[in-house]
Design a protein around this motif. Structure first.
Motif, PDB file in Angstrom:
ATOM      1  N   GLY A 199       0.831  -1.185   0.000  1.00  0.00           N
ATOM      2  CA  GLY A 199       0.000   0.000   0.000  1.00  0.00           C
ATOM      3  C   GLY A 199       0.868   1.237   0.000  1.00  0.00           C
ATOM      4  N   SER A 200       0.351   2.297   0.585  1.00  0.00           N
ATOM      5  CA  SER A 200       1.097   3.562   0.605  1.00  0.00           C
ATOM      6  C   SER A 200       2.314   3.449   1.513  1.00  0.00           C
ATOM      7  N   PRO A 201       3.481   3.891   1.053  1.00  0.00           N
ATOM      8  CA  PRO A 201       4.678   3.827   1.898  1.00  0.00           C
ATOM      9  C   PRO A 201       4.597   4.848   3.026  1.00  0.00           C
ATOM     10  N   ALA A 202       5.345   4.580   4.093  1.00  0.00           N
ATOM     11  CA  ALA A 202       5.377   5.491   5.232  1.00  0.00           C
ATOM     12  C   ALA A 202       6.396   6.589   4.967  1.00  0.00           C
ATOM     13  N   ASP A 203       6.029   7.527   4.117  1.00  0.00           N
ATOM     14  CA  ASP A 203       6.883   8.700   3.925  1.00  0.00           C
ATOM     15  C   ASP A 203       6.022   9.952   3.966  1.00  0.00           C
ATOM     16  N   ALA A 204       6.629  11.057   4.378  1.00  0.00           N
ATOM     17  CA  ALA A 204       5.894  12.279   4.672  1.00  0.00           C
ATOM     18  C   ALA A 204       5.203  12.848   3.440  1.00  0.00           C
ATOM     19  N   LEU A 205       5.839  12.755   2.282  1.00  0.00           N
ATOM     20  CA  LEU A 205       5.248  13.340   1.080  1.00  0.00           C
ATOM     21  C   LEU A 205       3.997  12.581   0.641  1.00  0.00           C
ATOM     22  N   THR A 206       4.021  11.258   0.801  1.00  0.00           N
ATOM     23  CA  THR A 206       2.828  10.473   0.454  1.00  0.00           C
ATOM     24  C   THR A 206       1.680  10.821   1.390  1.00  0.00           C
ATOM     25  N   TRP A 220      -9.488  12.885  10.527  1.00  0.00           N
ATOM     26  CA  TRP A 220      -8.593  11.839  10.046  1.00  0.00           C
ATOM     27  C   TRP A 220      -7.492  11.537  11.063  1.00  0.00           C
ATOM     28  N   ALA A 221      -6.985  10.325  10.937  1.00  0.00           N
ATOM     29  CA  ALA A 221      -5.822   9.882  11.700  1.00  0.00           C
ATOM     30  C   ALA A 221      -4.928   9.115  10.745  1.00  0.00           C
ATOM     31  N   SER A 222      -3.704   8.871  11.177  1.00  0.00           N
ATOM     32  CA  SER A 222      -2.840   7.989  10.389  1.00  0.00           C
ATOM     33  C   SER A 222      -1.932   7.219  11.322  1.00  0.00           C
ATOM     34  N   PRO A 231       7.425   7.734  15.647  1.00  0.00           N
ATOM     35  CA  PRO A 231       7.691   8.932  14.853  1.00  0.00           C
ATOM     36  C   PRO A 231       6.465   9.424  14.081  1.00  0.00           C
ATOM     37  N   TRP A 232       5.600   8.485  13.685  1.00  0.00           N
ATOM     38  CA  TRP A 232       4.426   8.866  12.906  1.00  0.00           C
ATOM     39  C   TRP A 232       3.395   9.599  13.748  1.00  0.00           C
ATOM     40  N   ALA A 234       4.115  12.105  15.683  1.00  0.00           N
ATOM     41  CA  ALA A 234       4.468  13.504  15.423  1.00  0.00           C
ATOM     42  C   ALA A 234       4.090  13.910  14.006  1.00  0.00           C
ATOM     43  N   GLN A 235       4.361  13.026  13.036  1.00  0.00           N
ATOM     44  CA  GLN A 235       4.080  13.350  11.639  1.00  0.00           C
ATOM     45  C   GLN A 235       2.603  13.639  11.437  1.00  0.00           C
ATOM     46  N   SER A 236       1.750  12.822  12.021  1.00  0.00           N
ATOM     47  CA  SER A 236       0.314  12.992  11.863  1.00  0.00           C
ATOM     48  C   SER A 236      -0.174  14.273  12.520  1.00  0.00           C
ATOM     49  N   ILE A 237       0.313  14.534  13.733  1.00  0.00           N
ATOM     50  CA  ILE A 237      -0.107  15.739  14.457  1.00  0.00           C
ATOM     51  C   ILE A 237       0.278  16.999  13.689  1.00  0.00           C
ATOM     52  N   LEU A 238       1.483  17.020  13.124  1.00  0.00           N
ATOM     53  CA  LEU A 238       1.954  18.207  12.413  1.00  0.00           C
ATOM     54  C   LEU A 238       1.061  18.564  11.234  1.00  0.00           C
ATOM     55  N   LEU A 239       0.444  17.545  10.617  1.00  0.00           N
ATOM     56  CA  LEU A 239      -0.422  17.796   9.469  1.00  0.00           C
ATOM     57  C   LEU A 239      -1.888  17.956   9.871  1.00  0.00           C
ATOM     58  N   GLY A 240      -2.163  17.943  11.190  1.00  0.00           N
ATOM     59  CA  GLY A 240      -3.518  18.201  11.652  1.00  0.00           C
ATOM     60  C   GLY A 240      -4.333  16.977  11.974  1.00  0.00           C
ATOM     61  N   GLY A 241      -3.690  15.802  12.035  1.00  0.00           N
ATOM     62  CA  GLY A 241      -4.429  14.572  12.242  1.00  0.00           C
ATOM     63  C   GLY A 241      -4.362  14.027  13.655  1.00  0.00           C
ATOM     64  N   HIS A 242      -5.072  12.922  13.836  1.00  0.00           N
ATOM     65  CA  HIS A 242      -5.054  12.158  15.077  1.00  0.00           C
ATOM     66  C   HIS A 242      -4.149  10.950  14.877  1.00  0.00           C
ATOM     67  N   VAL A 243      -4.020  10.089  15.899  1.00  0.00           N
ATOM     68  CA  VAL A 243      -2.978   9.067  15.828  1.00  0.00           C
ATOM     69  C   VAL A 243      -3.488   7.702  16.273  1.00  0.00           C
ATOM     70  N   ARG A 244      -2.757   6.685  15.844  1.00  0.00           N
ATOM     71  CA  ARG A 244      -3.024   5.307  16.274  1.00  0.00           C
ATOM     72  C   ARG A 244      -1.709   4.633  16.614  1.00  0.00           C
ATOM     73  N   VAL A 245      -1.697   3.956  17.755  1.00  0.00           N
ATOM     74  CA  VAL A 245      -0.574   3.123  18.151  1.00  0.00           C
ATOM     75  C   VAL A 245      -1.137   1.773  18.613  1.00  0.00           C
ATOM     76  N   GLY A 246      -0.254   0.837  18.957  1.00  0.00           N
ATOM     77  CA  GLY A 246      -0.722  -0.443  19.483  1.00  0.00           C
ATOM     78  C   GLY A 246      -0.058  -1.630  18.824  1.00  0.00           C
ATOM     79  N   LEU A 247      -0.271  -2.795  19.449  1.00  0.00           N
ATOM     80  CA  LEU A 247       0.421  -4.015  19.035  1.00  0.00           C
ATOM     81  C   LEU A 247      -0.080  -4.582  17.715  1.00  0.00           C
ATOM     82  N   GLU A 248      -1.184  -4.107  17.194  1.00  0.00           N
ATOM     83  CA  GLU A 248      -1.579  -4.533  15.856  1.00  0.00           C
ATOM     84  C   GLU A 248      -0.532  -4.122  14.834  1.00  0.00           C
ATOM     85  N   ASP A 249       0.119  -2.979  15.070  1.00  0.00           N
ATOM     86  CA  ASP A 249       0.998  -2.381  14.072  1.00  0.00           C
ATOM     87  C   ASP A 249       2.477  -2.396  14.435  1.00  0.00           C
TER      88      ASP A 249
END
Length: 295
Positions: A199-206, A220-222, A231-232, A234-249
Motif C-alpha cells: 500500500g502507501s509507503p510510510a513517507d511524509a510526502l505520500t 482523520w488519523a494515520s 515517529p508517525w 508527530a508526523q500525523s499531528i503536524l499535518l492536523g491529524g489524530h494518531v493510532r498506536v498499538g500491538l496490531e501495528d
C-alpha cells in the motif's frame, strides 16, 4: 498542527504476531484487559480484533467479540470502542491455478462481515475501502465497490460511525465517493494506513498528498508500521491529524524491547505533550466525532 489529539490503540490485530511477541493479547480476557489498560494510559479509542484462543489466529466469532466488548463496557474506564469490520475478505489463490483457492481463504459477504457490529453496536467500526495485495505471495484482501456500498449502508442504518481505512490513494478516491453518495454521515472519518505492503509507503510526502485530498470537514488519523509507529505520531499531528498506536501495528518500544499496548500509548503521550498538544479525553473525542455520550 492538531493540539487536541485523539489516540486510538489497536490492541491485537489479526496478523501472525502472536508467535513474535508473548505480549500480544489472544484470549477475550487478555484483549479486554489490554483495552482497559490502554484507556487508563490515555487512549480515547480502542480498536478491537479478536483471535481464536486455541490457535491465536484472527477470528470472526461473534461470541469472542461479545466477551471483549462486554468486559470493557463493564469496567470502570470510559473508552470509545471501535471494532474491525474487515474480517472475511481473505483470498488465498493457488498461483499455478488461480481459479482455485487454498488454505487461509475466508470470504463472506459485506453483511456477514458485520455480524458482531449488528449485535454489539460499537461506537465505531472500520470499513476497508478497497482491495489490496497484502505482501508477497498469493494473498489478496477483497473489498469490492458493491461490497463497500452494501456495508456502508448497513453501518449507517445501525447508527455506527464508520472509520474508513485507506491503504493506498485509490482507496481514498472511492472513500470520497461513498461520502458524495451519502453513505457516510458527517463527519467522515478516515484512517490513513501507511507502510502496509503493498500500500502507501510510510513517507511524509505520500501522507501530505493524501491529506491534501481529504474532503472538507473530514476527521482523520494515520499510523505507520513497526519502527515508524511513534515517529508517525508527530508526523500525523503536524499535518492536523489524530494518531493510532498499538500491538496490531508494532511490537516494540525500542530495538529489542517488546511493548505492551499501554506502554505504546504512554510513548505517544510523551510525543504529544512534548509537541505542546494534549491527548483528547473520550468525551472530547465523542464531541469531535459527534458520537453519542456513554450511557
Amino acid at each position: 498542527m492538531n493540539r487536541n489529539v485523539i489516540v486510538t490503540c489497536a490492541l491485537t490485530g489479526a496478523g501472525d504476531s502472536v508467535s513474535r511477541s508473548e505480549l500480544v493479547p489472544v484470549t477475550p480476557e487478555e484483549i479486554a484487559e489490554a483495552g482497559i489498560s490502554a484507556a487508563r494510559a490515555g487512549a480515547a479509542i480502542v480498536h478491537v480484533h479478536v483471535r481464536d484462543p486455541e490457535t491465536g489466529k484472527g477470528s470472526r466469532d461473534v461470541k469472542l467479540y461479545r466477551e471483549v466488548v462486554e468486559r470493557i463496557r463493564a469496567s470502570d474506564v470510559d473508552v470509545i470502542i471501535n471494532t474491525t469490520g474487515g474480517m472475511g475478505g481473505d483470498l488465498y489463490l493457488d498461483p499455478q491455478n488461480p481459479t482455485e483457492t487454498v488454505d487461509g481463504t475466508d470470504m463472506v459477504n459485506a453483511i456477514e462481515r458485520l455480524a458482531h457490529v449488528e449485535e454489539l453496536l460499537p461506537d465505531i467500526c472500520t470499513l476497508d475501502t478497497g482491495s489490496l495485495n497484502f505482501g508477497d505471495g498469493s494473498y489478496v484482501y477483497i473489498s469490492t465497490p458493491d461490497m463497500l456500498r452494501e456495508g456502508a449502508k448497513r453501518i449507517q442504518e445501525l447508527g455506527v460511525r464508520p472509520e474508513m481505512e485507506i491503504f493506498e490513494p485509490g482507496h481514498l478516491v472511492f472513500a470520497k465517493k461513498l461520502v458524495e453518495e451519502g453513505l457516510i454521515d458527517e463527519p467522515a472519518m478516515f484512517q490513513l494506513c501507511m507502510g502496509v505492503p503493498y500500500g502507501s509507503p510510510a513517507d511524509a510526502l505520500t501522507l501530505l498528498a493524501m491529506v491534501n485530498q481529504l474532503p472538507e470537514g473530514a476527521v482523520w488519523a494515520s499510523f505507520a508500521l513497526g519502527a515508524m509507529q511513534i515517529p508517525w505520531v508527530a508526523q500525523s499531528i503536524l499535518l492536523g491529524g489524530h494518531v493510532r498506536v498499538g500491538l496490531e501495528d508494532n511490537l516494540y518500544l525500542r530495538r529489542g524491547v517488546k511493548a505492551t499496548n499501554a506502554q505504546l500509548v504512554e510513548q505517544a503521550r510523551v510525543v504529544i505533550e512534548g509537541m505542546g498538544a494534549k491527548m483528547a479525553t473520550p468525551d472530547e473525542a465523542r464531541e469531535i466525532l459527534r458520537l453519542k455520550a456513554r450511557s
